[in-house]
Write an enzyme that holds these catalytic residues in place. Sequence first.
Site, PDB file in Angstrom:
ATOM      1  N   GLU A   1       0.818  -1.250  -0.066  1.00  8.44           N
ATOM      2  CA  GLU A   1      -0.038  -0.088  -0.080  1.00  8.44           C
ATOM      3  C   GLU A   1       0.938   1.373   0.025  1.00  8.44           C
ATOM      4  O   GLU A   1       0.350   2.416   0.675  1.00  8.44           O
ATOM      5  CB  GLU A   1      -1.040   0.006   1.241  1.00  8.44           C
ATOM      6  CG  GLU A   1      -2.038  -1.073   0.862  1.00  8.44           C
ATOM      7  CD  GLU A   1      -3.202  -1.055   2.053  1.00  8.44           C
ATOM      8  OE1 GLU A   1      -3.477   0.036   2.500  1.00  8.44           O
ATOM      9  OE2 GLU A   1      -3.660  -2.052   2.358  1.00  8.44           O
TER      10      GLU A   1
HETATM   11  C1  LIG Z   1       1.590  -9.657   0.964  1.00  8.81           C
HETATM   12  C2  LIG Z   1       1.321  -8.831  -0.279  1.00  8.81           C
HETATM   13  C3  LIG Z   1       0.194  -8.390  -0.656  1.00  8.81           C
HETATM   14  C4  LIG Z   1      -0.201  -7.486  -1.649  1.00  8.81           C
HETATM   15  N1  LIG Z   1      -1.446  -7.080  -1.942  1.00  8.81           N
HETATM   16  C5  LIG Z   1      -1.659  -6.272  -3.146  1.00  8.81           C
HETATM   17  C6  LIG Z   1      -3.015  -6.296  -3.561  1.00  8.81           C
HETATM   18  O1  LIG Z   1      -3.971  -6.568  -2.954  1.00  8.81           O
HETATM   19  N2  LIG Z   1      -3.178  -5.449  -4.901  1.00  8.81           N
HETATM   20  C7  LIG Z   1      -2.186  -5.043  -5.635  1.00  8.81           C
HETATM   21  O2  LIG Z   1      -2.275  -4.523  -6.565  1.00  8.81           O
HETATM   22  N3  LIG Z   1      -0.713  -5.100  -5.025  1.00  8.81           N
HETATM   23  C8  LIG Z   1      -0.473  -5.710  -3.951  1.00  8.81           C
HETATM   24  N4  LIG Z   1       0.774  -6.178  -3.452  1.00  8.81           N
HETATM   25  C9  LIG Z   1       1.879  -5.508  -4.087  1.00  8.81           C
HETATM   26  C10 LIG Z   1       2.474  -4.190  -3.414  1.00  8.81           C
HETATM   27  O3  LIG Z   1       1.536  -3.221  -3.164  1.00  8.81           O
HETATM   28  C11 LIG Z   1       4.112  -4.199  -3.731  1.00  8.81           C
HETATM   29  O4  LIG Z   1       4.577  -5.084  -3.302  1.00  8.81           O
HETATM   30  C12 LIG Z   1       4.655  -2.849  -3.602  1.00  8.81           C
HETATM   31  O5  LIG Z   1       3.717  -1.825  -4.411  1.00  8.81           O
HETATM   32  C13 LIG Z   1       5.867  -2.706  -3.795  1.00  8.81           C
HETATM   33  O6  LIG Z   1       6.206  -3.147  -5.138  1.00  8.81           O
HETATM   34  P1  LIG Z   1       7.354  -4.092  -5.399  1.00  8.81           P
HETATM   35  O7  LIG Z   1       7.187  -5.486  -4.309  1.00  8.81           O
HETATM   36  O8  LIG Z   1       7.320  -4.640  -6.852  1.00  8.81           O
HETATM   37  O9  LIG Z   1       8.528  -3.475  -5.228  1.00  8.81           O
HETATM   38  P2  LIG Z   1       9.419  -2.478  -6.131  1.00  8.81           P
HETATM   39  O10 LIG Z   1       8.424  -1.459  -6.963  1.00  8.81           O
HETATM   40  O11 LIG Z   1      10.186  -3.235  -7.105  1.00  8.81           O
HETATM   41  O12 LIG Z   1      10.349  -2.003  -5.108  1.00  8.81           O
HETATM   42  C14 LIG Z   1      11.442  -2.669  -4.788  1.00  8.81           C
HETATM   43  C15 LIG Z   1      12.242  -1.621  -3.727  1.00  8.81           C
HETATM   44  O13 LIG Z   1      12.533  -0.457  -4.507  1.00  8.81           O
HETATM   45  C16 LIG Z   1      12.080   0.683  -3.885  1.00  8.81           C
HETATM   46  N5  LIG Z   1      11.704   1.757  -5.016  1.00  8.81           N
HETATM   47  C17 LIG Z   1      11.023   1.522  -6.027  1.00  8.81           C
HETATM   48  N6  LIG Z   1      10.896   2.569  -6.766  1.00  8.81           N
HETATM   49  C18 LIG Z   1      11.531   3.612  -6.030  1.00  8.81           C
HETATM   50  C19 LIG Z   1      11.881   4.775  -6.278  1.00  8.81           C
HETATM   51  N7  LIG Z   1      11.381   5.712  -7.538  1.00  8.81           N
HETATM   52  N8  LIG Z   1      12.679   5.500  -5.459  1.00  8.81           N
HETATM   53  C20 LIG Z   1      13.204   4.998  -4.372  1.00  8.81           C
HETATM   54  N9  LIG Z   1      12.731   3.605  -4.334  1.00  8.81           N
HETATM   55  C21 LIG Z   1      11.930   3.080  -5.166  1.00  8.81           C
HETATM   56  C22 LIG Z   1      10.626   0.318  -3.311  1.00  8.81           C
HETATM   57  O14 LIG Z   1      10.288   0.935  -2.172  1.00  8.81           O
HETATM   58  C23 LIG Z   1      11.186  -1.116  -2.556  1.00  8.81           C
HETATM   59  O15 LIG Z   1      11.819  -0.951  -1.352  1.00  8.81           O
HETATM   60  C24 LIG Z   1       0.882  -7.085  -2.210  1.00  8.81           C
HETATM   61  C25 LIG Z   1       2.318  -7.459  -2.075  1.00  8.81           C
HETATM   62  C26 LIG Z   1       2.203  -8.236  -0.871  1.00  8.81           C
HETATM   63  C27 LIG Z   1       3.700  -8.876  -0.585  1.00  8.81           C
END
Ligand SMILES: Cc1cc2nc3c(=O)[nH]c(=O)nc-3n(C[C@H](O)[C@H](O)[C@H](O)COP(=O)(O)OP(=O)(O)OC[C@H]3O[C@@H](n4cnc5c(N)ncnc54)[C@H](O)[C@@H]3O)c2cc1C
Length: 639
Positions: free
Chosen positions: A445
């Site tokens: 979120e």
């Molecule tokens: C248990 C669980 C439940 C979830 N439920 C839902 C759901 O119901 N619906 C849904 O749509 N999604 C859901 N998600 C997805 C969740 O919202 C994403 O995991 C989250 O948005 C982060 O995306 P990512 O894991 O791909 O990380 P990435 O976007 O790949 O980021 C990896 C790291 O890099 C950092 N980062 C990325 N971009 C930047 C930037 N521009 N500047 C600085 N730092 C950056 C991030 O903060 C993070 O630390 C869920 C995930 C989990 C694990």
Amino acid sequence: MNTTAPEERNSTEEQAAIDTSKMSAGQRAALELTEAARDGVSERGSFAGGQFMGRLGLDAVHPFPVQKPEDRDQGDAFLERLERFLRENVDPDEIDRTGEIPDAVIKELAAMGALGIKIPPAYGGLGLSQTNYCRAAILLGSYCGNLTALISAHQSIGVPQPLLLFGNEEQKRRFLPRVARDEISAFALTEPGVGSDPARMQTHAEPTADGKEFILNGEKLWCTNGTKAGVIVVMARTPPKMVNGKPKDQISAFIVEMDMPGVEVTHRCRFMGLRALYNGVVRLTDVRVPRENILLAEGKGLRVALSTLNTGRLTLPAACVGLSKRCVEIVRKWANERVQWGAPIGKHAAVADKIARMAANTFAMEAMTLYTASLVDRDKKADIRLEAAMCKMWGSEASWEIVNDTMQIRGGRGYETADSLRERGDEPVAVERLFRDSRINTIFEGSSEIMRLFIAREALDPHLKMAAPALDSRLPWAQRMKAALKAGWFYARWYPKQLLPRFQVSDSTFDPVVRRHLRYAARASRRLARALFGAMLVHGPKLERQQVLLGRFVDIGTELFAIAATCARAQALLALRADAEKRELLELVDYFCRSARLRIERLFHGLRNNADRNSYRLAQAVLAGKHEGVEQGIVGRPD
Ligand SMILES: Cc1cc2nc3c(=O)[nH]c(=O)nc-3n(C[C@H](O)[C@H](O)[C@H](O)COP(=O)(O)OP(=O)(O)OC[C@H]3O[C@@H](n4cnc5c(N)ncnc54)[C@H](O)[C@@H]3O)c2cc1C
């Protein structure tokens, strides 16, 4: 407070605010897409926004909003039923162990209206306020992370929230009674390539020849409730629109029925914690969705998603409040009864220090969350994006520290599972489960890093509007000069005001302890505005790329929000307390504000004294493989 409906706002002004001409294509795409979906706000009246401009608008938080008796009674009646049900019928350790929430539990929760807490009675819900919804999240968060996630993903981001915000009457009549009664819903934005960056979205929706339907194809990852849901909101790319002769990417939000041909859950995801999360990979293959199922309008999907999350993400800090309260309870008991080195461990200063921080931060977290919830209750369309983001970021980080400290104070028993404790006759306190379940809170979120960028963007907004056109290399010189003169005139009047002392609320209203800290907050807010302005002058448009520096500004603003909400809530509670209790409350508030002030002073110091450049250079060298020695001596893994 801006009350203009998001769909009515004009975002063209904001689109011009950031010069993207020197960015990489990927960065530009991500930024332009989110900027276009961002609600344009002509004048932010929010408390949290004002701080970055040197305005500590105390009259927004003081007197601290109290629930109206009728609203409180309605909430109490529901919360009593919910609490009794949880205590008597739900075993969170069993849910964790089996990875399943019993159907009977979901059925009973649905029967008591827990799936439609905020949905108006006209559509079959309980019609409770945001504050009561947050109180329910506090209760759930103190007990079972899996149930909290189920209820919250359904109501805060699943179908009800975007439908309440953006649905037309026909859509509300079709879907709200279903999701209020017994049908679980979900929100599907994330994809393998789309985490924090929706510009990389692959799921696409093509209109049929007659335009009556869209054909959806793609794969959504980590869709919470996806394996249980009857209906979900899916974000998908729709055909680009021509804007000023150039194709502009479009994202639309579709309500998708899980039994539509072509929808399948291909995998149930399992995690470190939240082991009973009904989270899955949802594949869409030639799914025909009627045009009537688009939320808001074609091409407005990202706005739907961002606005949904703006309010929806308030549930998470509320759950963090519940978790933190549970931790304080666990630690109070344990630190009194566990004797080591001749004294209960709570008497040892190193442990006591943690306990004080836990209690104070829990109080502050609750104050921030309840204040923000009250804004929504006052005005359903209130713009709480900054406050909610601050609550989410600060609350998830503070509660993670709290649960970590709880584990430390419980020692080996903190690390042992509840089952194992029970089996060998010890009290089954499930700190290990709370720890696993809560780690995700700073990631989903809106991760902490993204929240800091988001808050920084909003904090910089007034400055960007004023100064960015003068620095924007895309604009003609004459326009830039005109903008520079306008900005110069504004800042010539604004800056001196940031040096003058002022305190807007009559001093006699506050207890002296509270007053002292609020005075500091007012001074620090002006100092923050001056420092932010200084950074704009030094870095110009490149400030947007100084994430660590911006993060310090954001953290100062968030700590100030925490101080103000804490002081205002304490002031309101003082009126209800006897003298001895007043002293205790003031001690707690005083400790919180003192520690927040120390953090703020450290952050101000870090604005000029830091190793940001070195850390960035070093990280790039690590990424380029120049410090392989650091990785030597470990078991090799195939690349
Ligand atoms: C248990 C669980 C439940 C979830 N439920 C839902 C759901 O119901 N619906 C849904 O749509 N999604 C859901 N998600 C997805 C969740 O919202 C994403 O995991 C989250 O948005 C982060 O995306 P990512 O894991 O791909 O990380 P990435 O976007 O790949 O980021 C990896 C790291 O890099 C950092 N980062 C990325 N971009 C930047 C930037 N521009 N500047 C600085 N730092 C950056 C991030 O903060 C993070 O630390 C869920 C995930 C989990 C694990």
